[in-house]
Design an enzyme around this catalytic site. Sequence first.
Site, PDB file in Angstrom:
ATOM      1  N   ARG A 227      27.870 -28.001   3.896  1.00 21.73           N
ATOM      2  CA  ARG A 227      26.702 -27.392   4.579  1.00 21.73           C
ATOM      3  C   ARG A 227      27.229 -25.970   4.550  1.00 21.73           C
ATOM      4  O   ARG A 227      28.461 -25.416   4.839  1.00 21.73           O
ATOM      5  CB  ARG A 227      26.375 -27.790   5.915  1.00 21.73           C
ATOM      6  CG  ARG A 227      25.817 -29.127   5.870  1.00 21.73           C
ATOM      7  CD  ARG A 227      24.321 -29.083   5.187  1.00 21.73           C
ATOM      8  NE  ARG A 227      23.541 -30.284   5.121  1.00 21.73           N
ATOM      9  CZ  ARG A 227      23.566 -31.145   4.192  1.00 21.73           C
ATOM     10  NH1 ARG A 227      24.224 -30.841   3.265  1.00 21.73           N
ATOM     11  NH2 ARG A 227      22.560 -32.289   4.319  1.00 21.73           N
ATOM     12  N   HIS A 274      22.298 -25.329  -4.280  1.00 20.97           N
ATOM     13  CA  HIS A 274      21.994 -26.638  -3.464  1.00 20.97           C
ATOM     14  C   HIS A 274      21.281 -27.673  -4.382  1.00 20.97           C
ATOM     15  O   HIS A 274      20.386 -28.409  -3.995  1.00 20.97           O
ATOM     16  CB  HIS A 274      21.035 -26.297  -2.294  1.00 20.97           C
ATOM     17  CG  HIS A 274      21.390 -27.466  -1.158  1.00 20.97           C
ATOM     18  ND1 HIS A 274      21.233 -26.808   0.133  1.00 20.97           N
ATOM     19  CD2 HIS A 274      21.752 -28.682  -1.236  1.00 20.97           C
ATOM     20  CE1 HIS A 274      21.658 -28.092   0.793  1.00 20.97           C
ATOM     21  NE2 HIS A 274      21.903 -28.921   0.090  1.00 20.97           N
TER      22      HIS A 274
END
Length: 310
Positions: A227, A274
């Site tokens: 993350r 991502h």
Amino acid sequence: MSAITVSVPTEELAGDVSALLDPELGIEVVRWDGQEPAPRDRFDIVVPPYMRQGRMLARLHEIDCGLVQGQAIGYEGVEERLPAGSTYANASSVHETATAELTIGLLLVAQRELDRIVRNQDRGVWDNGGMPAGLADRRIVMLGYGGVAKAIARRLEAFEVDLAPVASRARDEDGLHVHALSELDELLPGAEILINVLPGGAETHHLIDDAVLSQLPDGALVVNVGRGPTVDTDALVEHVRRGRIRVASDVFDPEPLPEGHPLWSLDGVFITPHVGGRSAAMRPRIARLIAEQAERLARGEEHVNVVIRT
């Protein structure tokens, strides 16, 4: 037995799930993406859109809902949005392989300088000079040892690396010694590559900060597929700007990475937007998971992957 009803966000997913279900169980699959009011007062299972589940979660207070089946592995921030009495399952088993694939890709791009080679191809330049670091015999410290990290570790075996996984507690697992997080300071000075696979949340926020980055040797590579907020972006930029650290990352803080952000243009940085779980394998895998959850419910069995009960 009353019929089990499941909502999914697209017609394609509805078709995929329906095709897998045992017709004798009487499970109905309905399309609902949360953009409009719910077509039913009750759903036994609600599947929000992938990566855009906020609006759906906000609407759950309007209906009677059993299980919320997410399409991602991460679930930070979900609990605060769920109505009381809700159950949430993540998508473990869906994204681990694809994310591990991307991680290997990021490592190879950076360690074999494939980004430079591609840019040379764009310019029509033949340059086979230099001696890239490669992966063989490299010392890798990997933060996290959950499903994604284990999938990465299995693939790294073929590259003959020296892998040191790090987790909350020390243990021996899968033929590897997993180090405790308290040992990180001892491991970092010898780490040529640092892979982050940690989840988000308060406990991991800015865990990779200036102090951690400063312990890595010059030229070390930082790969982030966990993350974005686990890394202090300002500290990372400063180390890259000084030429101390290289980066190959799929996640960032902030995200999307804004236009003009230093990481876009600094040398030694390779960016993917991502896309760790985004491969053609996702669609059949998420369909199988949803179908399994629905059939388990119809048979009176416990759901899998439950991570939150409010």
